[in-house]
Design an enzyme around this catalytic site. Sequence first.
Site, short mmCIF file in Angstrom:
data_model
loop_
_atom_site.label_atom_id
_atom_site.label_comp_id
_atom_site.label_asym_id
_atom_site.label_seq_id
_atom_site.Cartn_x
_atom_site.Cartn_y
_atom_site.Cartn_z
N HIS A 133 46.49 51.25 -2.39
CA HIS A 133 47.40 51.80 -1.98
C HIS A 133 48.65 51.25 -2.34
O HIS A 133 49.86 51.82 -2.89
CB HIS A 133 47.36 52.25 -0.63
CG HIS A 133 46.19 52.98 -0.21
ND1 HIS A 133 45.34 52.67 0.74
CD2 HIS A 133 45.73 54.15 -0.73
CE1 HIS A 133 44.53 53.61 0.94
NE2 HIS A 133 44.52 54.69 -0.20
N LYS A 159 39.01 65.88 9.05
CA LYS A 159 38.49 64.56 8.97
C LYS A 159 38.81 63.64 10.20
O LYS A 159 39.86 64.05 10.74
CB LYS A 159 38.99 63.79 7.74
CG LYS A 159 38.56 64.08 6.35
CD LYS A 159 38.75 62.85 5.46
CE LYS A 159 39.38 63.35 4.18
NZ LYS A 159 40.06 62.03 3.53
N ARG A 167 42.41 56.62 -10.37
CA ARG A 167 41.34 55.66 -10.60
C ARG A 167 40.52 55.98 -11.72
O ARG A 167 40.44 55.00 -12.52
CB ARG A 167 40.47 55.32 -9.32
CG ARG A 167 41.35 54.64 -8.21
CD ARG A 167 40.53 54.66 -7.04
NE ARG A 167 40.90 56.03 -6.27
CZ ARG A 167 40.59 56.30 -5.07
NH1 ARG A 167 40.27 55.31 -4.28
NH2 ARG A 167 40.94 57.46 -4.56
N SER A 199 39.31 53.24 0.76
CA SER A 199 39.20 52.90 2.12
C SER A 199 37.60 53.06 2.40
O SER A 199 37.45 52.13 3.26
CB SER A 199 39.97 54.04 2.94
OG SER A 199 41.50 53.99 2.55
#
Length: 159
Positions: A18, A42, A91, A129
């Site tokens: 990040h 979430k 990514r 994460s």
Amino acid sequence: MQKKVICPGSFDPVTLGHIDIIRRASRMFDHVVVGVLNNVAKTPSFSTEERIALLRKTLDGIDNVEVVGFDGLLAQYAKDNNITAIVKGLRAVSDFEYEFQQALTNKKLNSELETVFLTCNSDYMYLSSSIVKQVASLGGDISPFVPECVHDEILDRLK
Ligand code: ADP
């Protein structure tokens, strides 16, 4: 006109991946808003306040970066706050389909809003994460994954 952009995410918790994207965005644009999603769908491991505090501590000293919490539609938040682009890190190909869908939806909702993708740093290609949480919960070393200044706080909450 000042170029103000947003880096949105859950940041649950912040990782070196990040920070790499946020730092690079801060060199490309006048002002970077780091938008911490208070996503009710979430259940995060860290509260919104904790996630914001970890980011602020890590990003302290970068003058053109601010960290805020936000709810609701990103496209609307951008409109209300004169934000011209969303900056995201890509990514792998697996990120692409979801990000593409999000970018097109945001464009439909706010035709002025662009999405800019930065290629991730190859050192952090695998990093998320969830990986940090998984390694910490199994007693592993998370120091290669999170900023040094918040390492202990993150570890204390996850072990
Ligand atoms: P994650 O839980 O996958 O880390 P977040 O929603 O917290 O996801 O991430 C916010 C944004 O940060 C994502 O849109 C992604 O673009 C970017 N990001 C996350 N991890 C990385 C990484 N390792 N390298 C580059 N960008 C990343």
